[in-house]
Design a protein around this motif. Sequence first.
Motif, PDB file in Angstrom:
ATOM      1  N   ALA A 131      -8.711   2.017 -16.987  1.00 19.23           N
ATOM      2  CA  ALA A 131      -8.517   1.196 -15.803  1.00 19.23           C
ATOM      3  C   ALA A 131      -8.568  -0.281 -16.109  1.00 19.23           C
ATOM      4  CB  ALA A 131      -9.588   1.543 -14.768  1.00 19.23           C
ATOM      5  N   GLU A 132      -8.806  -0.645 -17.388  1.00 25.81           N
ATOM      6  CA  GLU A 132      -8.948  -2.055 -17.740  1.00 25.81           C
ATOM      7  C   GLU A 132      -7.611  -2.760 -17.513  1.00 25.81           C
ATOM      8  OE1 GLU A 132     -10.455  -4.816 -21.488  1.00 25.81           O
ATOM      9  OE2 GLU A 132     -10.565  -2.629 -21.554  1.00 25.81           O
ATOM     10  N   GLY A 133      -7.688  -3.918 -16.881  1.00 25.72           N
ATOM     11  CA  GLY A 133      -6.494  -4.690 -16.605  1.00 25.72           C
ATOM     12  C   GLY A 133      -5.850  -4.322 -15.296  1.00 25.72           C
ATOM     13  N   LYS A 134      -6.434  -3.395 -14.498  1.00 22.69           N
ATOM     14  CA  LYS A 134      -5.869  -2.960 -13.222  1.00 22.69           C
ATOM     15  C   LYS A 134      -6.834  -3.278 -12.101  1.00 22.69           C
ATOM     16  CE  LYS A 134      -3.213   0.837 -15.200  1.00 22.69           C
ATOM     17  NZ  LYS A 134      -2.951   2.292 -15.154  1.00 22.69           N
ATOM     18  N   SER A 135      -6.283  -3.726 -10.996  1.00 25.37           N
ATOM     19  CA  SER A 135      -7.105  -3.985  -9.817  1.00 25.37           C
ATOM     20  C   SER A 135      -7.358  -2.678  -9.073  1.00 25.37           C
ATOM     21  CB  SER A 135      -6.398  -4.983  -8.903  1.00 25.37           C
ATOM     22  OG  SER A 135      -5.206  -4.408  -8.394  1.00 25.37           O
ATOM     23  N   VAL A 136      -8.256  -2.774  -8.104  1.00 21.45           N
ATOM     24  CA  VAL A 136      -8.551  -1.591  -7.275  1.00 21.45           C
ATOM     25  C   VAL A 136      -7.306  -1.143  -6.535  1.00 21.45           C
ATOM     26  CG1 VAL A 136      -9.922  -0.713  -5.361  1.00 21.45           C
ATOM     27  CG2 VAL A 136     -10.967  -2.214  -7.050  1.00 21.45           C
ATOM     28  N   ALA A 137      -6.510  -2.120  -6.058  1.00 22.54           N
ATOM     29  CA  ALA A 137      -5.288  -1.763  -5.337  1.00 22.54           C
ATOM     30  C   ALA A 137      -4.329  -1.007  -6.235  1.00 22.54           C
ATOM     31  CB  ALA A 137      -4.622  -3.019  -4.786  1.00 22.54           C
ATOM     32  N   ASP A 138      -4.234  -1.450  -7.507  1.00 19.61           N
ATOM     33  CA  ASP A 138      -3.357  -0.738  -8.428  1.00 19.61           C
ATOM     34  C   ASP A 138      -3.859   0.678  -8.683  1.00 19.61           C
ATOM     35  OD1 ASP A 138      -1.688  -2.883  -8.642  1.00 19.61           O
ATOM     36  OD2 ASP A 138      -2.731  -3.731 -10.378  1.00 19.61           O
ATOM     37  N   LEU A 139      -5.152   0.811  -8.817  1.00 19.38           N
ATOM     38  CA  LEU A 139      -5.711   2.146  -9.032  1.00 19.38           C
ATOM     39  C   LEU A 139      -5.434   3.059  -7.843  1.00 19.38           C
ATOM     40  CD1 LEU A 139      -9.149   1.188 -10.603  1.00 19.38           C
ATOM     41  CD2 LEU A 139      -7.138   2.070 -11.800  1.00 19.38           C
ATOM     42  N   ILE A 140      -5.553   2.507  -6.643  1.00 20.97           N
ATOM     43  CA  ILE A 140      -5.271   3.316  -5.442  1.00 20.97           C
ATOM     44  C   ILE A 140      -3.800   3.678  -5.397  1.00 20.97           C
ATOM     45  CG2 ILE A 140      -5.241   3.300  -2.930  1.00 20.97           C
ATOM     46  CD1 ILE A 140      -7.705   1.508  -3.000  1.00 20.97           C
ATOM     47  N   ALA A 147     -11.447   6.419 -10.303  1.00 18.30           N
ATOM     48  CA  ALA A 147     -11.641   5.100 -10.909  1.00 18.30           C
ATOM     49  C   ALA A 147     -11.727   4.020  -9.843  1.00 18.30           C
ATOM     50  CB  ALA A 147     -10.509   4.812 -11.881  1.00 18.30           C
ATOM     51  N   ALA A 148     -10.880   4.103  -8.819  1.00 16.69           N
ATOM     52  CA  ALA A 148     -10.911   3.115  -7.741  1.00 16.69           C
ATOM     53  C   ALA A 148     -12.233   3.175  -6.989  1.00 16.69           C
ATOM     54  CB  ALA A 148      -9.737   3.346  -6.795  1.00 16.69           C
ATOM     55  N   PHE A 149     -12.681   4.386  -6.685  1.00 12.21           N
ATOM     56  CA  PHE A 149     -13.938   4.497  -5.943  1.00 12.21           C
ATOM     57  C   PHE A 149     -15.112   4.016  -6.797  1.00 12.21           C
ATOM     58  CE2 PHE A 149     -17.752   6.902  -4.786  1.00 12.21           C
ATOM     59  CZ  PHE A 149     -17.899   6.475  -3.478  1.00 12.21           C
TER      60      PHE A 149
END
Length: 758
Positions: A131-140, A147-149
């Motif tokens: 998940a490194e380099g990704k925002s929560v929005a991207d993860l969702i 990972a987002a939660f």
Amino acid sequence: MPSPQTETPGLELQSPKEAEESQTPAQGSWRTSSRKEPNAHCKDGTRLGLGTLRQAFSRASQRALTQVSKEDTGLFRPSSCSLFRSFRQALDGGPAAGHVQATPEVPSGVMNGVSQQASTGAASEELKPEAEGKSVADLITERQLLAAFEQLLRLETRLVAEKASRTFEQDPTAFARRAMDVCLHYDGLAAELSAIVRETLGSDGVDAAVLAELARVVNAEEEAHPSPPDDGDFLRTPRHWRQHWEEAVRRSAQERVRRPGAGWASAAAEGASGLAQLLAELGGSVRRDLQKVRQEVQPAYAAAGFPAWEVYLRAFHSAVAQRLQELARDARGCEQLYVLLDWAANVYGSPDFLGPPGLALPAEPLPPLLAPDVWARLESDYTSFLEAKIASCFDNILQLEQSHWAAAEDPEVLQGLYQAPLSVDVHMLVAEHVKAAGAISAELEATTLRICTRALGLFVPRFEKAFLASEAVSEPHLGAYINACEELRTGILSRFPGTLEELEKPLVAATCSFQKHLLQGLQRELQPLFRVVCTRDWLTQDWLRPLMDKVVRFTGHLQRVAQPRAQETLQEVHRFVVREYLAQALRPRKRFWAMERMRGSQKMSLDAQAISDTFQGLGSEATWLDQAIQCVAEILGETYKDDIQRHLETLIRSYPDIRRDHILAILALRRLGCRRNQHLLQHTQDLLRAAAGVVGAEAPRGRVLFEEIKPSTAVRPEGAAVQEAFQALVGSVLGPQSSQCCLSWRASHPTVRLPPPV
């Protein structure tokens, strides 16, 4: 001039890598942190916070907003309302002075159970390598839900800790801004869960791994937020994602249940066939969806302990019930009402609706598909329409029979019996409607049977009247309708014993009426032939052969009539022949003397034997009629006068309905003297009284012969009328003893010319 207010350091919703690249555009639609220069901020702290708040709202993910339906907006309301309440508390100064809040810690079980891929040794602000380099929005957006939660939970924990340490005391809007970011991402994650549920039953479906991850996220949220915090902190308030998941399942079920027949106009426009097609499509759609839940969705959720089968089953059941009640409000006519009732009871309610049972039913039974009052109203409306429909069906049956009469068509002969379509049509009509109603409920079956019984009871006499008034009355048609009534009586009454009281009487009455008219035709043909009996031509002619030929021809029709009606009719013909023969003999047009009387006795004896043999050969079981003519013949030809009394006794015992007038008429044939006649009458008086008692109490059913014979008053024994009148006159004047003396004297000295006694 006050210097611009500096931003309080805090954790933004971005990865560490993004924090270093502050000059590049924000990645991901869910990032809401401000990257403007400090001089761009307003001097007023409050205005600064509200502007940032508006920016936070405007930076919501476009994907989430476009995919979430109007119903999903409810997912955002609880956290947003709590946010503003907390924001007001922050503006008022936060917690009480001097009160130090403990830094909340994430339960170790939650952090370990959120994802098996999460690293327990990394620092709280560091994300997993994937998940490194990704925002929560991207993860969702990429549906990396765990990972987002996990990242949101760490952000929430750090934000709560900073709030407890009074980090935002100088800049409360910064807390509100960052809290809003967290809440919006939580709501976005919840909206994504709803979208997954909505797509689960679609044509493309959803990967089982995604469903399993959804279940683990819900469980993780419940572990992270087991109960509302004591201090009322909205960030740690339970978000009830399990309830949101169940609500999403219900909305998905309702949406899919409403798809079949979406362009259906109305019940009145489409008719019963259109409604049946709609329900067939609905049943097929629900069956496919539930089978998919049972075979694919339930196993994916089972690992996380989610009761997916029960939730989906109840959701679809509720959606189908709602759709069916809407259709029931517009249903019109007997056919549409039955289609609804039948589908609810026999299609959807069938244990084989989903195929072989693979999963157990819910522990608690499902509620009725239709409310009891709705079901009762549908049954009541159905029976009301059914009454009119069945009456119309009977009208059609009558019109069909009338068309056969007009075409002068003879009934068919099947298996040696006359066959009319009447019986088959009525049997099919009653059996079809009763069976159809029985498939829905026992109460509706009983009601339908009563309706059919009442309608048939009214139809039978109406049909009888119409047929007898037509020009189609003939032996074949009468025989066919006798068979039809007998088939209805035995068939319907044996299959539905409860109809005995209402149907027995009209069916038996119609059968007897048809038998009567069948006999009347034969009687009109035979009646003139009996006039020759006890005449001079009778002694010399073979008058009986043409009569019996007509009887034999008539019995050819009876052979095509079902038992026991054929036997009853044959016995009635037998009784008619014997009765008319005796009636003509007891009213003779000529008196026989001496040798003629002996020839008449022999002729009568031969006729009796011929009649008996003929009917026995035809199959008549009325053997009790054989002695009647024979006894009269023996009395007529008896040479020993003392034996006449024995023949009279036999006649009286064999036929209890015989009367004194019949005895007098028989003695008149023998032409005995007055004294002999009086002696015989006195001797048989006791037997006649006993016979009268038998007839009034225990006479065998149907054994009536002499009662229907009225002897002529012109034919009396020798001088009997004059003697009785003379005896009555003398008795009234001189008394009984004097009348007997005068009667004896008159017998030896007659004053009226009479033929000498033989």
